[in-house]
Design a protein around this motif. Structure first.
Motif, short mmCIF file in Angstrom:
data_model
loop_
_atom_site.label_atom_id
_atom_site.label_comp_id
_atom_site.label_asym_id
_atom_site.label_seq_id
_atom_site.Cartn_x
_atom_site.Cartn_y
_atom_site.Cartn_z
N ASN A 68 0.80 -1.22 0.00
CA ASN A 68 0.00 0.00 0.00
C ASN A 68 0.83 1.28 0.00
O ASN A 68 0.36 2.34 0.40
CB ASN A 68 -0.96 0.02 1.20
N ARG A 69 2.07 1.15 -0.49
CA ARG A 69 2.92 2.34 -0.48
C ARG A 69 3.99 2.24 -1.56
O ARG A 69 4.70 1.24 -1.66
CB ARG A 69 3.57 2.50 0.89
N VAL A 70 4.10 3.31 -2.35
CA VAL A 70 5.18 3.46 -3.31
C VAL A 70 5.81 4.83 -3.09
O VAL A 70 5.19 5.74 -2.53
CB VAL A 70 4.72 3.32 -4.78
N ILE A 71 7.04 4.97 -3.53
CA ILE A 71 7.74 6.25 -3.44
C ILE A 71 8.51 6.45 -4.74
O ILE A 71 9.02 5.48 -5.32
CB ILE A 71 8.67 6.29 -2.20
N TRP A 72 8.51 7.68 -5.23
CA TRP A 72 9.31 7.92 -6.42
C TRP A 72 10.12 9.18 -6.28
O TRP A 72 9.79 10.09 -5.54
CB TRP A 72 8.48 7.89 -7.70
N LEU A 73 11.22 9.18 -7.00
CA LEU A 73 12.17 10.28 -7.00
C LEU A 73 11.75 11.26 -8.09
O LEU A 73 11.77 10.92 -9.28
CB LEU A 73 13.58 9.73 -7.27
N ASN A 74 11.34 12.44 -7.69
CA ASN A 74 10.89 13.46 -8.63
C ASN A 74 12.10 14.28 -9.08
O ASN A 74 12.83 14.83 -8.25
CB ASN A 74 9.84 14.35 -7.97
N LEU A 75 12.30 14.34 -10.37
CA LEU A 75 13.46 15.01 -10.95
C LEU A 75 13.09 16.41 -11.43
O LEU A 75 11.92 16.71 -11.66
CB LEU A 75 14.01 14.19 -12.11
N THR A 76 14.09 17.25 -11.61
CA THR A 76 13.87 18.59 -12.12
C THR A 76 13.22 18.51 -13.49
O THR A 76 13.65 17.73 -14.34
CB THR A 76 15.21 19.34 -12.23
N GLY A 77 12.19 19.31 -13.68
CA GLY A 77 11.50 19.37 -14.96
C GLY A 77 11.17 20.80 -15.30
O GLY A 77 11.57 21.74 -14.60
N SER A 78 10.42 20.96 -16.36
CA SER A 78 10.08 22.31 -16.82
C SER A 78 9.12 23.01 -15.87
O SER A 78 8.97 24.22 -15.91
CB SER A 78 9.49 22.24 -18.23
N GLY A 79 8.45 22.25 -15.04
CA GLY A 79 7.55 22.81 -14.03
C GLY A 79 7.66 21.96 -12.77
O GLY A 79 8.49 21.06 -12.68
N ASN A 80 6.79 22.25 -11.84
CA ASN A 80 6.77 21.50 -10.58
C ASN A 80 5.31 21.24 -10.19
O ASN A 80 4.94 21.35 -9.04
CB ASN A 80 7.51 22.29 -9.50
N GLU A 81 4.49 20.94 -11.19
CA GLU A 81 3.05 20.83 -11.00
C GLU A 81 2.67 19.78 -9.96
O GLU A 81 1.81 20.03 -9.11
CB GLU A 81 2.35 20.50 -12.33
N PRO A 114 19.34 5.20 -7.26
CA PRO A 114 20.69 5.57 -7.69
C PRO A 114 20.84 7.09 -7.63
O PRO A 114 19.84 7.82 -7.64
CB PRO A 114 20.74 5.08 -9.15
N LYS A 115 22.05 7.56 -7.55
CA LYS A 115 22.28 9.01 -7.55
C LYS A 115 21.94 9.53 -8.94
O LYS A 115 22.54 9.11 -9.93
CB LYS A 115 23.73 9.32 -7.19
N ILE A 116 20.95 10.42 -8.99
CA ILE A 116 20.53 11.01 -10.26
C ILE A 116 20.62 12.53 -10.12
O ILE A 116 19.98 13.12 -9.24
CB ILE A 116 19.10 10.59 -10.64
N VAL A 117 21.40 13.16 -10.97
CA VAL A 117 21.55 14.61 -10.95
C VAL A 117 20.19 15.24 -11.24
O VAL A 117 19.46 14.79 -12.11
CB VAL A 117 22.59 15.07 -11.99
N GLY A 118 19.84 16.28 -10.48
CA GLY A 118 18.57 16.96 -10.69
C GLY A 118 17.45 16.43 -9.80
O GLY A 118 16.32 16.87 -9.91
N SER A 119 17.77 15.49 -8.92
CA SER A 119 16.77 14.98 -7.98
C SER A 119 16.35 16.11 -7.06
O SER A 119 17.21 16.80 -6.49
CB SER A 119 17.36 13.84 -7.15
N ARG A 120 15.05 16.32 -6.92
CA ARG A 120 14.61 17.47 -6.11
C ARG A 120 13.61 17.11 -5.02
O ARG A 120 13.49 17.85 -4.05
CB ARG A 120 14.01 18.55 -7.00
N GLN A 121 12.87 16.02 -5.17
CA GLN A 121 11.87 15.67 -4.18
C GLN A 121 11.63 14.16 -4.22
O GLN A 121 11.88 13.51 -5.23
CB GLN A 121 10.52 16.36 -4.48
N LEU A 122 11.11 13.66 -3.12
CA LEU A 122 10.55 12.31 -3.08
C LEU A 122 9.05 12.46 -2.92
O LEU A 122 8.59 13.32 -2.15
CB LEU A 122 11.11 11.51 -1.90
N VAL A 123 8.29 11.66 -3.63
CA VAL A 123 6.83 11.66 -3.52
C VAL A 123 6.43 10.31 -2.95
O VAL A 123 6.66 9.27 -3.56
CB VAL A 123 6.15 11.93 -4.87
N ASP A 124 5.88 10.35 -1.75
CA ASP A 124 5.52 9.17 -0.97
C ASP A 124 4.01 8.97 -1.07
O ASP A 124 3.24 9.80 -0.61
CB ASP A 124 5.95 9.42 0.48
N VAL A 125 3.60 7.87 -1.71
CA VAL A 125 2.19 7.63 -2.01
C VAL A 125 1.63 6.53 -1.11
O VAL A 125 2.13 5.40 -1.11
CB VAL A 125 1.99 7.24 -3.49
#
Length: 179
Positions: free
Chosen positions: A49-62, A111-122
């Motif tokens: 009942n839980r996933v998490i993803w690494l949110n990367l820098t993009g053109s927006g932050n919607e 993994p270390k990914i350049v531009g990582s800015r947030q984690l989204v915990d669902v």
């Protein structure tokens, strides 16, 4: 006909782990609905009942802006090869910035990914499985490297400047709430 479950089963977790991309949908009470494709090695299943993803820098932050105002979220995975499956995860999410203690707790999963800015915990409330017979079969070639190359070229200072310029308001003009 679709089926609904209260959580992910082991075969569904395996299905998610094989996917090269997924889609994220969020919406505030007003304004535009956001639907974004996500890729790279950026999602982990923590439990049924839980996933998490690494949110990367993009053109927006919607996604992060929407979630700071309304925590509803839907993730969708669809099979472009193999059995025709569409999998939707409905739930609520929290966003953790790089200064948040939950960032430090979970960032080692990725993994270390350049531009990582947030984690989204669902937190998954409902799982829906439906057929994907209308989804085309497509062959995976590779991940695109353009985002990673761009972020590497910016460096830490350049990324911070970009976030302050491009990622503080939504396309509808709503500001990101601070954690």
């Amino acid at each position: 006909m679709g089926r609904q479950l209260k959580g992910l089963t082991p075969p569904l977790i395996e299905f998610i782990e094989r996917q090269k991309m997924f889609f994220v949908a969020t919406a505030m009470e007003e304004g535009s609905i956001n639907l974004s494709p996500k890729g790279l090695d950026s999602l982990r299943v923590l439990d049924s009942n839980r996933v998490i993803w690494l949110n990367l820098t993009g053109s927006g932050n919607e996604t992060a802006i929407h979630l700071s105002h309304n925590d509803r979220i839907t993730l969708m995975f669809c099979a472009f090869e193999g059995d025709p499956i569409i999998l939707r995860l409905y739930g609520n999410a929290k966003v953790y910035g790089t200064e948040n203690e939950n960032w430090n707790k979970h960032i080692q999963l990725f993994p270390k990914i350049v531009g990582s800015r947030q984690l989204v915990d669902v937190d998954i409330e409902k799982v829906q499985i439906s057929c994907g017979m209308g989804v085309p079969l497509m062959d995976y070639q590779s991940q695109r490297e353009g985002l990673l190359d761009w972020a590497e070229k910016q460096g830490d200072e350049g990324l911070e400047k970009y976030w302050r310029k491009k990622n503080v308001t939504s396309i509808d003009g709503f500001e990101t709430k601070k954690e």
